[in-house]
Design an enzyme around this catalytic site. Sequence first.
Site, PDB file in Angstrom:
ATOM      1  N   HIS A  97      34.153  38.002  45.830  1.00  0.00           N
ATOM      2  CA  HIS A  97      34.986  37.614  44.688  1.00  0.00           C
ATOM      3  C   HIS A  97      36.017  36.624  45.208  1.00  0.00           C
ATOM      4  O   HIS A  97      37.122  36.993  45.570  1.00  0.00           O
ATOM      5  CB  HIS A  97      35.669  38.831  44.058  1.00  0.00           C
ATOM      6  CG  HIS A  97      34.856  39.454  42.971  1.00  0.00           C
ATOM      7  ND1 HIS A  97      34.565  38.798  41.793  1.00  0.00           N
ATOM      8  CD2 HIS A  97      34.264  40.664  42.874  1.00  0.00           C
ATOM      9  CE1 HIS A  97      33.826  39.583  41.019  1.00  0.00           C
ATOM     10  NE2 HIS A  97      33.617  40.714  41.645  1.00  0.00           N
ATOM     11  N   TYR A 296      29.259  22.194  31.972  1.00  0.00           N
ATOM     12  CA  TYR A 296      30.192  22.738  30.987  1.00  0.00           C
ATOM     13  C   TYR A 296      30.908  21.614  30.243  1.00  0.00           C
ATOM     14  O   TYR A 296      31.219  20.581  30.816  1.00  0.00           O
ATOM     15  CB  TYR A 296      31.230  23.630  31.683  1.00  0.00           C
ATOM     16  CG  TYR A 296      30.625  24.766  32.485  1.00  0.00           C
ATOM     17  CD1 TYR A 296      29.321  25.198  32.247  1.00  0.00           C
ATOM     18  CD2 TYR A 296      31.347  25.408  33.478  1.00  0.00           C
ATOM     19  CE1 TYR A 296      28.769  26.229  32.971  1.00  0.00           C
ATOM     20  CE2 TYR A 296      30.798  26.455  34.215  1.00  0.00           C
ATOM     21  CZ  TYR A 296      29.505  26.853  33.961  1.00  0.00           C
ATOM     22  OH  TYR A 296      28.968  27.871  34.682  1.00  0.00           O
ATOM     23  N   GLU A 368      48.592  41.148  44.281  1.00  0.00           N
ATOM     24  CA  GLU A 368      48.198  42.102  43.235  1.00  0.00           C
ATOM     25  C   GLU A 368      49.338  42.431  42.263  1.00  0.00           C
ATOM     26  O   GLU A 368      49.107  43.035  41.217  1.00  0.00           O
ATOM     27  CB  GLU A 368      47.642  43.375  43.880  1.00  0.00           C
ATOM     28  CG  GLU A 368      46.273  43.119  44.544  1.00  0.00           C
ATOM     29  CD  GLU A 368      45.772  44.306  45.357  1.00  0.00           C
ATOM     30  OE1 GLU A 368      46.610  44.998  45.967  1.00  0.00           O
ATOM     31  OE2 GLU A 368      44.543  44.527  45.394  1.00  0.00           O
TER      32      GLU A 368
END
Length: 393
Positions: A97, A296, A368
């Site tokens: 990720h 896109y 985070e």
Amino acid sequence: MNLLEHTQRIEEQLIAWRRDLHQHPELGFEEVRTATLVADTLRSFGIAVQTQVGKTGVIGTLGAGHPVIGIRADMDALPIQEANDVPYASAAPGVMHACGHDAHTAMLLGVARVLSELPDRPPGTVRFLFQPCEEKQDADGLSGASRMISDHALAGVDAVIALHIASEAPTGIVIIDDGPIHAAADAFEAVITGKGGHGAYPHQGLDPIYLLGLVIQAIYGIRSRRIDPTQPAVISIGSIHTGTASNVIPDEVRLNGTIRSLSDDIRAQLHTELEHAFAIVRPLGGDYQLTIQRGYPPLHNDATIAGAIRAASGEIVGAERTIRYGFSMGAEDFAYMTRTVPGAMCFVGAQIGSDMRPHHSPIFNIDENALKIGAAVLAQSAVRLLTQLAGQS
Ligand SMILES: [Zn+2]
Ligand SMILES: [Zn+2]
């Protein structure tokens, strides 16, 4: 109402979800474990769940009736070997990720929990769109957003919102712009054909490397001489392959590159001009084949919906930390959603101190502390839009 208090209360869970997803990354259209985790978690909040939307996507539906607000998170990882030495580092070799989609998925689960528990949630529907495969297109040239739309994920949706984490913007900053924010990204492949021969006798053949030199000048002249100077556009050549020996003129040159623009008109013009740039080899006796793969489209933020996100963000992080950045020439498949229904995407800063941990790099990582902020901005925006759009039909 300030939903930051609510997302703060579930901060540990947001971090735990994100780390779990980070440790178990899955490539586009392979998000099976991720989709199961999402579906099970949504069900545990009493949210109705639909799975296998757009192949491996998941939709959660909270509430009923008008208006319908869609919130989208992408779930896929990248084919990158993680270089971070963290306890939650990727357990899947060569998959990581590295764009923050683990954080997006965790934050949207947090939004689902907070909104499902909110006693005074305004009437209407919130549709949670957990989208597969943002980073690439399948064999049919379709990415996760297009697949979800084909499976009617946006049917009846009045507004769709999304966020992207930004590892190079400070935590606590939210970026939200109006109008075009990301580019259309098309790729091209081309072959220039001449006639090979001995390097000592170029006049006996037709040197495709000589033709290439003229084509490169023509391609790099498109942006500066053919496109309106006020309009963003770029064509970059990414690879050129030809030849085998110092004294041999090859038969052909192969090259490829990327084409970026912010509007449909400039996009079409770039394609035409690129064709013209290659066509200059023909009067010289050469030939070419050009293939353009459409990627896109440009991502366009609806000003009203961006305004709602801006107001919500002002309540969460403060107006002075809610900023405009302008557009970038990057691309995002959320663009397909904002072409289908009005929508907007914001960016949530998540830089670790002064570290540079770029997206798509093996050392990508986020602060985070940004998870609760991003979740709160999305939840607060959804509540605002439910109220704002309630009066309209
Ligand atoms: Zn990415
Ligand atoms: Zn991304």
